[in-house]
Design an enzyme around this catalytic site. Structure first.
Site, PDB file in Angstrom:
ATOM      1  N   GLU A 185      -9.241 -12.625  13.748  1.00 45.52           N
ATOM      2  CA  GLU A 185      -8.933 -11.677  12.671  1.00 45.52           C
ATOM      3  C   GLU A 185     -10.218 -11.125  12.065  1.00 45.52           C
ATOM      4  O   GLU A 185     -11.243 -11.823  12.014  1.00 45.52           O
ATOM      5  CB  GLU A 185      -8.110 -12.376  11.580  1.00 45.52           C
ATOM      6  CG  GLU A 185      -6.718 -12.740  12.024  1.00 45.52           C
ATOM      7  CD  GLU A 185      -5.954 -11.542  12.546  1.00 45.52           C
ATOM      8  OE1 GLU A 185      -5.613 -10.647  11.754  1.00 45.52           O
ATOM      9  OE2 GLU A 185      -5.715 -11.465  13.768  1.00 45.52           O
ATOM     10  N   ARG A 237       0.809  -1.220   0.000  1.00 43.68           N
ATOM     11  CA  ARG A 237       0.000   0.000   0.000  1.00 43.68           C
ATOM     12  C   ARG A 237       0.850   1.282   0.000  1.00 43.68           C
ATOM     13  O   ARG A 237       0.321   2.371  -0.212  1.00 43.68           O
ATOM     14  CB  ARG A 237      -0.975  -0.010   1.179  1.00 43.68           C
ATOM     15  CG  ARG A 237      -2.219  -0.812   0.862  1.00 43.68           C
ATOM     16  CD  ARG A 237      -3.171  -0.812   2.034  1.00 43.68           C
ATOM     17  NE  ARG A 237      -2.765  -1.763   3.074  1.00 43.68           N
ATOM     18  CZ  ARG A 237      -3.228  -1.744   4.329  1.00 43.68           C
ATOM     19  NH1 ARG A 237      -4.067  -0.809   4.691  1.00 43.68           N
ATOM     20  NH2 ARG A 237      -2.830  -2.642   5.191  1.00 43.68           N
TER      21      ARG A 237
HETATM   22  C1  UD1 Z   1      -1.761  -8.637  12.341  1.00 41.79           C
HETATM   23  C2  UD1 Z   1      -2.501  -9.460  13.373  1.00 41.79           C
HETATM   24  C3  UD1 Z   1      -3.745  -8.700  13.817  1.00 41.79           C
HETATM   25  C4  UD1 Z   1      -3.348  -7.363  14.373  1.00 41.79           C
HETATM   26  C5  UD1 Z   1      -2.519  -6.585  13.365  1.00 41.79           C
HETATM   27  C6  UD1 Z   1      -1.977  -5.338  13.977  1.00 41.79           C
HETATM   28  C7  UD1 Z   1      -2.075 -11.773  12.805  1.00 41.79           C
HETATM   29  C8  UD1 Z   1      -2.637 -13.000  12.211  1.00 41.79           C
HETATM   30  N1  UD1 Z   1      -2.866 -10.714  12.801  1.00 41.79           N
HETATM   31  O1  UD1 Z   1      -2.621  -8.514  11.223  1.00 41.79           O
HETATM   32  O2  UD1 Z   1      -4.427  -9.432  14.817  1.00 41.79           O
HETATM   33  O3  UD1 Z   1      -4.488  -6.612  14.736  1.00 41.79           O
HETATM   34  O4  UD1 Z   1      -1.419  -7.377  12.912  1.00 41.79           O
HETATM   35  O5  UD1 Z   1      -1.348  -4.588  13.013  1.00 41.79           O
HETATM   36  O6  UD1 Z   1      -0.975 -11.799  13.307  1.00 41.79           O
HETATM   37  N2  UD1 Z   1       4.903 -10.296   8.629  1.00 41.79           N
HETATM   38  C9  UD1 Z   1       6.012 -11.051   8.391  1.00 41.79           C
HETATM   39  N3  UD1 Z   1       5.865 -12.267   7.802  1.00 41.79           N
HETATM   40  C10 UD1 Z   1       4.670 -12.743   7.450  1.00 41.79           C
HETATM   41  C11 UD1 Z   1       3.526 -11.958   7.693  1.00 41.79           C
HETATM   42  C12 UD1 Z   1       3.675 -10.734   8.294  1.00 41.79           C
HETATM   43  O7  UD1 Z   1       7.138 -10.663   8.701  1.00 41.79           O
HETATM   44  O8  UD1 Z   1       4.618 -13.855   6.928  1.00 41.79           O
HETATM   45  C13 UD1 Z   1       5.059  -8.983   9.239  1.00 41.79           C
HETATM   46  C14 UD1 Z   1       4.676  -7.867   8.297  1.00 41.79           C
HETATM   47  O9  UD1 Z   1       5.816  -7.369   7.631  1.00 41.79           O
HETATM   48  C15 UD1 Z   1       4.084  -6.828   9.230  1.00 41.79           C
HETATM   49  C16 UD1 Z   1       3.558  -7.633  10.397  1.00 41.79           C
HETATM   50  O10 UD1 Z   1       4.186  -8.885  10.317  1.00 41.79           O
HETATM   51  O11 UD1 Z   1       5.042  -5.936   9.729  1.00 41.79           O
HETATM   52  C17 UD1 Z   1       2.066  -7.760  10.371  1.00 41.79           C
HETATM   53  O12 UD1 Z   1       1.678  -8.446   9.228  1.00 41.79           O
HETATM   54  P1  UD1 Z   1       0.324  -8.130   8.511  1.00 41.79           P
HETATM   55  O13 UD1 Z   1       0.154  -9.052   7.392  1.00 41.79           O
HETATM   56  O14 UD1 Z   1       0.218  -6.682   8.233  1.00 41.79           O
HETATM   57  O15 UD1 Z   1      -0.717  -8.536   9.652  1.00 41.79           O
HETATM   58  P2  UD1 Z   1      -2.165  -7.985   9.765  1.00 41.79           P
HETATM   59  O16 UD1 Z   1      -3.012  -8.654   8.774  1.00 41.79           O
HETATM   60  O17 UD1 Z   1      -2.154  -6.524   9.788  1.00 41.79           O
END
Ligand code: UD1
Ligand code: CA
Length: 484
Positions: free
Chosen positions: A161, A19
């Site tokens: 979620e 985004r």
């Molecule tokens: C996640 C949480 C959600 C919370 C939110 C807060 C989960 C399943 N959900 O959702 O409950 O309210 O964060 O912002 O955890 N990342 C990795 N590797 C991955 C996936 C993500 O390093 O495989 C990192 C991303 O770079 C990011 C963070 O983890 O910095 C959050 O990932 P994102 O996919 O944005 O999670 P949300 O769907 O926002």
């Protein structure tokens, strides 16, 4: 408050951040002179963790190279494919082994999170003897976040979620910040048992809470006092918001430490800027990098200073300065451009429409108007007349000019480098000086003036100039006749 040192802080930062719509990976976007991920690492460092681990994936070479430079104390672990927050933590623990003690998990895109808030989470985690404690916040609009599901007694049951939530669950305003304190050994075991059977087909770290609870362990929550802190940056609107929040915090600290900021809304400072007491910052000013402003100096309006040193009591107005050193009580601007290596001594002046580069200007020396000073050393008490140019570039090489103490360079002098003007020497206005002027001499290098009488009337007959000349001639004749 005694906060136990965490055994590890794991910063999840492998995601792409689509985004942002940027060539630059999201976590490398800057605010207040520091990248998103470095803000998080700085807050984490405040907890003095035994290990600092960053999970990288998207653009891992670029992110890794950046972290190697800014955060050599952080270890990076590659998550090649982003299969969810739970997967990210699993990959880390598989790479480094189970960590004994408290493991704090957080994200690389939450630059507003403070050390104090993380410490509050750790304290609650230790006090309550939890297996996991999640940092939550009550937010006005929880859309997109995981929701905290509690039982009638307020105990945390699970995190659901947005995409997996029922309409009733979506109405809950308490959100999961994504920051947790875990018992390291229990985390290592539970994270292996997280499935990917959910709306997004990802391994959710949030599932570790219900797994641990079902195992009979204590699961708790710590509600952040200020929900703004836990908000992440996903697009440039949120980036601008976070920048504003961090900037206001920095300005507030400076003001409480004795700095006057006339208009905080139009003043921007980077994290490493230092301002001493009784500094006054006028509107429209941006202080970048390691700029330092000493006691009683005034900066602004409309200044952009990068890695610049401003001495005590100096005044800098409407100026752009990069890697410049402005001495005590020196005056810069309005409308000056000081480029790298510009060093002004005490009470020196770089005035209006003055540009300098790689130039040392001695104590009390003045360059007041319309002048370029490049590659030069000026002694003390020098005066450079308006509209002078230090001609430092011959098209191939740059050359140096020296001007001795109390020398006086006349207006519109071209100093063709390499050239030396001796102590107490003068140059005549309008001179092109390409040979040294010895101390105490005047260098005159211009054509002698000759006047051709009656030229305008002969060569420009009928013009207003010719008429004016004629009237002046007649008046002169009359004056001449009456005085006879
Ligand atoms: C996640 C949480 C959600 C919370 C939110 C807060 C989960 C399943 N959900 O959702 O409950 O309210 O964060 O912002 O955890 N990342 C990795 N590797 C991955 C996936 C993500 O390093 O495989 C990192 C991303 O770079 C990011 C963070 O983890 O910095 C959050 O990932 P994102 O996919 O944005 O999670 P949300 O769907 O926002
Ligand atoms: Ca997110």
């Amino acid at each position: 408050m005694s906060v136990p040192r965490p055994a590890a802080v794991i910063v999840l930062a492998a995601g792409e951040g689509t985004r942002m719509k940027s060539k630059t990976p999201k976590i490398l976007h800057e605010l207040c002179g520091r990248t998103l991920v470095d803000h998080m690492l700085t807050a984490a460092r405040g907890l003095e963790p035994e290990r600092l681990i960053v999970v990288i994936g998207h653009e891992r070479e670029r992110v890794g190279a950046h972290l190697a430079q800014t955060s050599p104390d952080a270890q990076t672990v590659v998550q090649a494919e982003q299969k969810g927050t739970g997967h990210a933590v699993r990959v880390v623990l598989e790479a480094v082994g189970a960590v004994d003690g408290t493991v704090l998990v957080t994200y690389g895109d939450t630059p507003m999170l403070r050390t104090g808030t993380l410490a509050g989470l750790l304290e609650r985690h230790a006090q309550d003897g939890n297996a996991v404690t999640v940092l939550t916040a009550e937010v006005p609009d929880p859309h997109g976040y995981g929701r905290i599901i509690r039982d009638a007694g307020g105990a945390v049951l699970e995190i659901v979620e947005e995409k997996d939530a029922t309409p009733e669950q979506r109405a809950i305003k308490e959100m999961n910040s994504g920051v947790y304190a875990f018992d390291g050994a229990l985390l290592a075991d539970a994270v292996k048992r997280v499935s990917a059977s959910n709306a997004q087909g990802e391994e959710y770290l949030t599932d570790v809470l219900s797994i641990l609870r079902e195992d009979g362990h204590r699961v708790g929550a710590h509600v952040a006092a200020d929900y703004v802190e836990v908000e992440g940056v996903n697009d440039r609107v949120q980036l601008a918001f976070a920048r504003k929040v961090l900037n206001s915090r920095l300005l507030e600290e400076h003001m409480r430490a004795g700095v006057t900021v006339i208009d905080p809304d139009s003043t921007w400072v980077d994290v490493e800027v230092t301002l001493e007491r009784d500094v006054v910052i006028h509107p429209g000013t941006q202080l970048h990098g390691r700029t330092t402003v000493a006691e009683g100096a005034e900066v602004g309006p409309a200044c952009t200073l990068t890695d610049t040193v401003v001495g005590e009591g100096a005044v800098v107005r409407n100026a752009v300065c990069v890697e410049a050193e402005i001495g005590p009580e020196a005056v810069v601007g309005p409308y000056a451009y000081l480029r790298p290596g510009s060093v002004l001594g005490r009470k020196a002046k770089a005035g209006t429409y003055v540009e300098m580069k790689n130039a040392r200007v001695g104590e009390g020396s003045k360059v007041p108007h319309l002048t370029y000073v490049g590659d030069a050393t000026l002694g003390a008490g020098v005066n450079i007349g308006a509209s002078s140019v230090f001609v430092n570039y011959d098209g191939v090489n740059k050359h140096h000019t020296t001007v001795g103490d109390h020398a006086f360079v006349g207006c519109d002098t071209m100093l063709v480098a390499p050239v030396n003007i001796g102590d107490g020497a003068y140059t005549a206005a309008g001179s092109v000086i390409d040979s040294d002027v010895p101390p105490g001499a005047i260098g005159v290098a211009r054509a002698r003036q000759r006047n051709i009488e009656g030229w305008t009337v002969r060569k420009r007959p009928g013009t207003k100039s010719a008429q004016a000349a004629q009237r002046a001639a007649e008046a002169g004749d009359q004056q001449g006749s009456t005085s006879e």
